[in-house]
Design an enzyme around this catalytic site. Structure first.
Site, mmCIF file in Angstrom:
data_model
loop_
_atom_site.group_PDB
_atom_site.id
_atom_site.type_symbol
_atom_site.label_atom_id
_atom_site.label_comp_id
_atom_site.label_asym_id
_atom_site.label_seq_id
_atom_site.Cartn_x
_atom_site.Cartn_y
_atom_site.Cartn_z
ATOM 1 N N HIS A 165 8.992 24.258 -37.784
ATOM 2 C CA HIS A 165 9.576 24.317 -36.452
ATOM 3 C C HIS A 165 11.034 24.775 -36.523
ATOM 4 O O HIS A 165 11.905 24.043 -36.976
ATOM 5 C CB HIS A 165 9.487 22.920 -35.832
ATOM 6 N N HIS B 119 17.013 28.880 -29.941
ATOM 7 C CA HIS B 119 16.249 27.884 -29.193
ATOM 8 C C HIS B 119 16.322 28.160 -27.697
ATOM 9 O O HIS B 119 15.348 27.973 -26.967
ATOM 10 C CB HIS B 119 16.791 26.487 -29.501
#
Length: 332
Positions: A14, A56
């Site tokens: 991730h 992100h």
């Protein structure tokens, strides 16, 4: 319960090994590969000159040193992104050359203080650089390194004339990632861009699902509705799997421990969908009560115990900030 794919649960790093290096940096992705991750996961946003880069969010003050750059002080602004007001600096207001002058920093310094030692060392990587890393490392090691990109805010970017699809598909074509068997998944919290991609590519698509709320482009749908047996059948018409918030697989009880698994995995598999829940992290702050090692939210708890509980439900893969621990927990 039968899984939809043969073999072990796949480990998706991730944002790279983001528990040990600042997220979405080449160093984070490289460490994740070295730790045995099957896939590395970049979140993709666009620059002013339509280049896909990994962040992100398109607002970059939390993950870069942009706020310290006097030459970019006048770029600070406020925008409405997916219905929410955000203030800061946005990738779409910078060319790639300008973004390359910035350096990344740890997004969660309160929990991951050790990662701040790497602040200021790494550039913002392009998606092309990430694909090249996976290809090069794979060739050297004899392993297949997969890539698992997420299109971030696709309807917003399309609305400002910077759609993800064209540059994304062009790069996949260049790197030979065009078949359903190719080591790539494309994921999104939105719906319509996945449907558009379905008409243009054979690669596997993943519908992300949160515990609550709705896709930004489909406010008529809620994620809990999409996670029902009927909703999953609808998802299966355009996607190959789901990436649910892990609470949709095993919710926590009032004490903060893992409760009884839901029927989500069973229903998804019945619809022919793979299930890759997110996100597994080793800090006590993120773990169920029974897996915490103490009261310090920064300390590492028993991540392996949480992962094993989820593997027992029949999931096909999982997202983790800590690939080394995830690989070990999957007993491969």
């Amino acid at each position: 319960m039968q899984k939809t794919t043969d073999g072990p649960v796949i480990i998706i790093a991730h944002r790279g090994a983001s528990g040990e290096r600042p997220e979405h940096s080449i160093a984070s992705y490289t460490l994740a590969i070295e730790q045995g991750a099957d896939f590395i996961e970049p979140d993709l946003v666009l620059t002013k000159d339509a280049v896909l880069v990994a962040r992100h969010e398109n607002e970059i003050s939390e993950t870069t040193d942009v706020a310290t750059k006097a030459e970019f002080a006048n770029r600070k602004t406020s925008k409405i992104i997916d219905g929410q007001k955000m203030t800061g600096w946005f990738t779409e207001d910078f060319t790639l050359a300008e973004l390359k002058t910035l350096r990344v920093k740890e997004r969660l310094p309160q929990l991951r203080g050790a990662n701040t030692a790497y602040d200021g060392q790494f550039e913002i990587p392009t998606f092309e650089e990430i694909l090249d890393l996976a290809k090069t490392y794979g060739a050297k090691s004899g392993r297949i390194i997969g890539v698992y990109p997420e299109t971030k805010h696709p309807s917003y970017f399309a609305s400002i004339g910077l759609p993800h699809e064209a540059p994304l598909l062009a790069l996949l074509q260049r790197y030979g990632l065009v078949e359903k068997t190719s080591p790539i998944f494309i994921q999104s919290f939105e719906v319509e861009n996945l449907k558009a991609l379905r008409a243009k590519t054979k690669v596997r698509l993943i519908q992300l699902l949160d515990e609550k709320g709705s896709p930004a482009d489909r406010p008529d749908l809620t994620y809990p509705e999409m996670a029902t047996a009927e909703g999953l059948q609808a998802i299966a018409t355009y996607a190959d799997g789901i990436g649910p918030n892990k609470a949709l697989v095993i919710p926590r009880n009032l004490l903060g421990n893992l409760g009884t698994p839901t029927n989500l995995v069973r229903d998804a598999h019945k619809a022919g969908l793979a299930v890759h829940p997110w996100t597994f992290r080793r800090e006590n702050y993120f773990l169920p009560l029974s897996a915490k090692s103490g009261v310090d939210p920064r300390a590492a708890g028993d991540l392996a115990a949480e992962i094993r509980a989820f593997i027992a439900t029949g999931i096909d893969g999982l997202f983790s900030d800590n690939p080394a621990e995830a690989v070990a927990a999957a007993k491969r």
